[in-house]
Design a protein around this motif. Structure first.
Motif, mmCIF file in Angstrom:
data_model
loop_
_atom_site.group_PDB
_atom_site.id
_atom_site.type_symbol
_atom_site.label_atom_id
_atom_site.label_comp_id
_atom_site.label_asym_id
_atom_site.label_seq_id
_atom_site.Cartn_x
_atom_site.Cartn_y
_atom_site.Cartn_z
ATOM 1 N N GLN A 1 40.201 38.339 36.013
ATOM 2 C CA GLN A 1 40.948 39.394 36.702
ATOM 3 C C GLN A 1 40.155 39.934 37.897
ATOM 4 O O GLN A 1 40.732 40.371 38.881
ATOM 5 N N ASP A 2 38.843 39.909 37.787
ATOM 6 C CA ASP A 2 37.961 40.451 38.827
ATOM 7 C C ASP A 2 36.839 39.454 39.102
ATOM 8 O O ASP A 2 35.695 39.652 38.668
ATOM 9 N N ASP B 1 35.651 38.133 32.496
ATOM 10 C CA ASP B 1 35.125 39.371 33.073
ATOM 11 C C ASP B 1 34.326 40.146 32.014
ATOM 12 O O ASP B 1 33.292 40.739 32.314
ATOM 13 N N ASP C 1 39.378 36.095 29.410
ATOM 14 C CA ASP C 1 38.641 37.329 29.689
ATOM 15 C C ASP C 1 37.162 37.107 29.996
ATOM 16 O O ASP C 1 36.282 37.761 29.419
#
Length: 223
Positions: free
Chosen positions: A97-98, A75, A73
């Motif tokens: 994820q982004d 992000d 994680d």
């Protein structure tokens, strides 16, 4: 292969004495960066340090900190390392994820944004992210532990990244991390890397400053 614009040595404090980190940072004042490996025991099977330690190191380091986040994680967590004082923050594309949003958040927090690729991760699917990045890190070992053997087969990826950067234009650094030493740094430089992370090759030497100088010289001679 065109000569990179810069050749920078970034000793990894993963190989330093954790009981005396302020002194270990002072020992590499002739380097360009201090590479700080952040591991969470989830993304990689090792646990090191987090943002509060990075913040403390930033207060005493004579060189800027390059935080390499080997964590889940990113992000959520990556911008906090820029806020803690890291001048460069690297996150793994495999965990993001982004990646565009994360890179932009790192930059907005005042740091350089970098994307890391594990040995088994190809670069081509992520080449369109270059406009959002200041550096691409090609791992030349599996991330998680220091002292591993250099993976020569990753040099083809280094060349691929360098060529993509050349086509894209602008100043985007190409970093290698893992098994970088006196006998491997030349091949990395020749392939197009310009930022070199070295742990035991620096902190395992009797004279740390001399080791930094020798690595810089070997990289320069190769290009």
């Amino acid at each position: 292969m065109a000569e990179p614009a810069t050749l920078q040595i970034s000793p990894s404090i993963l190989a330093a004495d954790f009981a005396h980190l302020a002194a270990e940072l002072r020992a590499i004042e002739t380097a360009d960066w201090a590479h700080v490996d952040v591991m969470d025991a989830h993304f990689v099977p090792n646990l090191t340090l987090g943002a509060p330690v990075v913040e403390a190191l930033a207060r005493v380091s004579p060189v800027p900190l390059d935080a390499h986040l080997m964590i889940d994680d990113p992000d959520r967590w990556a911008p906090g390392y820029a806020e803690a004082g890291a001048a460069s923050v690297t996150f793994h594309v495999e965990a993001a994820q982004d990646p565009v949003g994360t890179a932009r958040a790192i930059r907005a927090a005042g740091a350089r944004a970098a994307l890391a690729l594990k040995p088994g991760t190809p670069f081509a699917p992520y080449a369109d992210l270059l406009p959002e990045l200041d550096m691409v890190l090609v791992m030349t070992v599996e991330p998680g532990f220091g002292g591993q053997s250099f993976m020569d087969d990753q040099l083809a990826k280094v060349r691929q990244v360098r060529e993509a950067v050349r086509r894209h234009g602008g100043e985007i650094w190409v970093q290698v991390d893992g098994g970088v030493a006196q006998d491997t740094i030349g091949r990395c430089a020749e392939a197009g890397a310009d930022v070199f992370v070295a742990g035991s090759a620096v902190y395992g030497a009797d004279d740390v400053a001399a080791a930094v100088a020798a690595l810089r010289r070997a990289a320069a001679e190769a290009v």
